[in-house]
Design a protein around this motif. Structure first.
Motif, mmCIF file in Angstrom:
data_model
loop_
_atom_site.group_PDB
_atom_site.id
_atom_site.type_symbol
_atom_site.label_atom_id
_atom_site.label_comp_id
_atom_site.label_asym_id
_atom_site.label_seq_id
_atom_site.Cartn_x
_atom_site.Cartn_y
_atom_site.Cartn_z
ATOM 1 N N SER A 160 0.821 -1.211 0.000
ATOM 2 C CA SER A 160 0.000 0.000 0.000
ATOM 3 C C SER A 160 0.854 1.260 0.000
ATOM 4 C CB SER A 160 -0.934 -0.004 1.211
ATOM 5 O OG SER A 160 -1.833 -1.089 1.165
ATOM 6 N N ARG B 276 2.285 1.884 -3.403
ATOM 7 C CA ARG B 276 1.285 2.472 -4.305
ATOM 8 C C ARG B 276 1.074 3.943 -3.978
ATOM 9 N NH1 ARG B 276 -4.495 3.249 -4.514
ATOM 10 N NH2 ARG B 276 -5.300 2.936 -6.634
ATOM 11 N N SER C 225 -3.114 -6.403 -0.078
ATOM 12 C CA SER C 225 -2.138 -6.440 -1.169
ATOM 13 C C SER C 225 -2.692 -7.146 -2.402
ATOM 14 C CB SER C 225 -0.856 -7.130 -0.696
ATOM 15 O OG SER C 225 -1.130 -8.434 -0.189
ATOM 16 N N LEU D 172 -4.772 -4.642 -4.791
ATOM 17 C CA LEU D 172 -4.180 -3.417 -5.308
ATOM 18 C C LEU D 172 -4.198 -3.398 -6.826
ATOM 19 C CD1 LEU D 172 -1.083 -2.813 -2.999
ATOM 20 C CD2 LEU D 172 -3.337 -1.754 -2.902
ATOM 21 N N LEU E 69 -8.521 1.242 -8.577
ATOM 22 C CA LEU E 69 -9.199 0.291 -7.704
ATOM 23 C C LEU E 69 -10.577 -0.068 -8.250
ATOM 24 C CD1 LEU E 69 -8.436 1.684 -4.120
ATOM 25 C CD2 LEU E 69 -7.236 -0.128 -5.359
#
Length: 504
Positions: A112, A115, A165, A168, A172
């Motif tokens: 996360s 990202r 995870s 992802l 989204l």
């Protein structure tokens, strides 16, 4: 390897053994918002409406208490910091599950945060100083920096949401978090429906702003987009809504006199600004940006926007009096509205008559009224102005394209760390980049004591006024409205509805 929690019985056992009380109660809270969120992905678009809804679905490692200082949320404690200030070891809470039933662990945090650093404006800024983000077993992560970055934990307290995870993606398609409510249904321009997450595990501690205990008392929260402010007022008074956000201050007395609702004032909710495009267009010239600062009159803009002085204050400093970061250092070209001085700066900078395109929205009525007055003062100074009134979702889309605007009107809160102000981020729309800003911010990043940080912040504020990436208009108190019978609601910058009991 993720470990799904396969049975409700096991989830109940976890709750019982960790001294977490299961949420009791029920009912529905209907919340009238300023409009349709452009997305629910906080990393992509961390605007107020997205954060207001998303804070109930998603959680970050840290969050802000009533002093706007970071406190653990998905983290188990504050980080362990190496002596050189370059390595942060963050322990993670155990027994936390996502809405899809999978277990929260370090792999989710690492994926996360990577990202977030790739797509979020503040995340991209952090990425420049991060050497690595790695798991340290299942229940801790280690962040190694290339250089000191004192606002790291404050920056991690907003929009750096932790997602499974496995779910992802660049865009989204599933919105799965660890928060007290989970997404059930989203019907654009109708509602976003959240329902209680029965297996939620709350952090400990007394509630303090966004920190502390979170209890999903209402069984459902329904966020309804109501772009017209007067319609929000009427719906609140008629009993249609339990909470109505961002009401015009002209509605204060009417709401106060009603039998069904009461006004809610949030003191020093934030500040309004005219943010200028430094990447493309007419305002890439510093002299013209300074001319804009000189031309407008903050008092008249705030009076038009908020009507009554009890709802606003005129102050060029970026933090109000009483805040630890308040200083008047560097404040200049503020508070007068001097068309002649502005015209002189315009002539020196070679203004060629190109219209200034101002983006504003009536979904925040005070933005629109600020824009009307700004237009009048800029035209009095000799600028040509194209005031473009659009819905908020369109504005946030357009402002991402430097070819489409010169000024956009927005508002911001007062964060716990001054370097998390949006305008300081290089990639925030406006694209404020300068060598002297970089030097001033670097001094702050390397500061180790509060006195050193404060002195460095004074330097940053001075540089902001010289570079003129925006016009600080003024500070405001926000007005909302709450239905009588709703219990436990506390005013907040991003309204929050855990720990809130619906009307019986």
């Amino acid at each position: 390897m993720k470990r799904p929690l396969r049975s409700a019985a096991f989830a109940l056992l976890l709750a019982g053994t960790s001294s977490v009380a299961l949420a009791q109660g029920g009912g529905v809270l209907t919340v009238a918002t300023i409009g349709e969120p452009p997305t629910l992905d906080e990393m992509q678009t961390p605007t107020d409406i997205v954060l207001t809804i998303g804070n109930h679905i998603f959680e970050t490692l840290y969050t802000f208490d009533k002093e706007w200082q970071p406190q653990p949320l998905l983290a188990a404690a504050m980080p362990e910091l190496s002596e050189d200030g370059l390595t942060y070891r963050i322990p993670l809470r155990e027994g936390v599950t996502f809405h899809d039933g999978s277990a929260f662990d370090s792999a989710d945090v690492v994926a996360s945060l990577k990202r977030w650093m790739a797509i979020n404006s503040k995340g991209k800024q952090v990425a420049g100083v991060v050497e690595s983000v790695e798991p340290d077993g299942e229940h801790a992560v280690t962040i190694k920096l290339k250089s000191r970055y004192s606002p790291l934990i404050a920056t991690l307290s907003q929009a750096s949401i932790i997602l499974p995870s496995e779910k992802l993606a660049d865009t989204l398609t599933e919105f799965v978090g660890t928060g007290p409510y989970q997404l059930k249904e989203r019907r654009p321009d109708q509602y976003t429906q959240l329902v209680r997450f029965e297996n939620y595990k709350s952090p400990e501690g007394e509630p303090s702003n966004y920190a502390g205990r979170r209890e999903a008392i209402a069984s459902e929260i329904r966020f309804v987009p109501v772009p017209d402010a007067n319609t929000r007022v009427e719906g609140l008074i008629s009993g249609q809504y339990d909470y109505a956000d961002s009401l015009p201050v002209s509605a204060f007395e009417r709401v106060e006199a009603s039998d069904t609702a009461a006004p809610v004032i949030f003191q020093n909710a934030g500040w309004t600004s005219l943010n200028m495009n430094m990447k493309e267009g007419v305002l890439t010239k510093k002299g013209l940006r300074q001319a804009v600062q000189v031309a407008v009159n903050p008092t008249d803009m705030m009076l038009a926007a908020f009507s009554d002085e009890k709802f606003f204050g005129i102050d060029g400093a970026f933090f109000p009096e009483g805040f630890v970061w308040h200083t008047e250092a560097g404040v200049t070209r503020y508070g007068e509205g001097d068309p002649e001085a502005a015209a002189k700066l315009m002539s020196e900078a070679g203004y060629d008559g190109t219209p200034i395109r101002i983006l504003t929205s009536r979904q925040y009525e005070f933005h629109y009224k600020t824009g009307e007055v700004a237009k009048a003062y800029l035209e009095a100074a000799g600028f040509k102005v194209d005031l473009q009134v659009v819905d908020w979702a369109t504005l946030t889309t357009r402002r991402a394209d430097p070819k489409q605007w010169d000024i956009f009107i927005t508002h911001s809160n007062f964060p716990g760390d001054p370097t998390t102000l949006n305008t300081i981020t290089d990639t925030y729309p406006g694209w404020y980049v300068s060598d002297q800003k970089a030097q001033a911010v670097s001094a702050y990043m390397n500061a180790t004591t509060q006195d050193e940080k404060f002195k460095a912040w004074e330097g940053i504020q001075t540089v902001i006024y010289d570079d003129a990436p925006l016009v600080k208009v003024g500070n405001f108190n926000a007005l909302g409205g709450l239905a009588k019978g709703v219990k436990g609601y506390e005013p907040a910058y991003w309204p929050r509805f855990w720990n809130v009991t619906p009307r019986s």
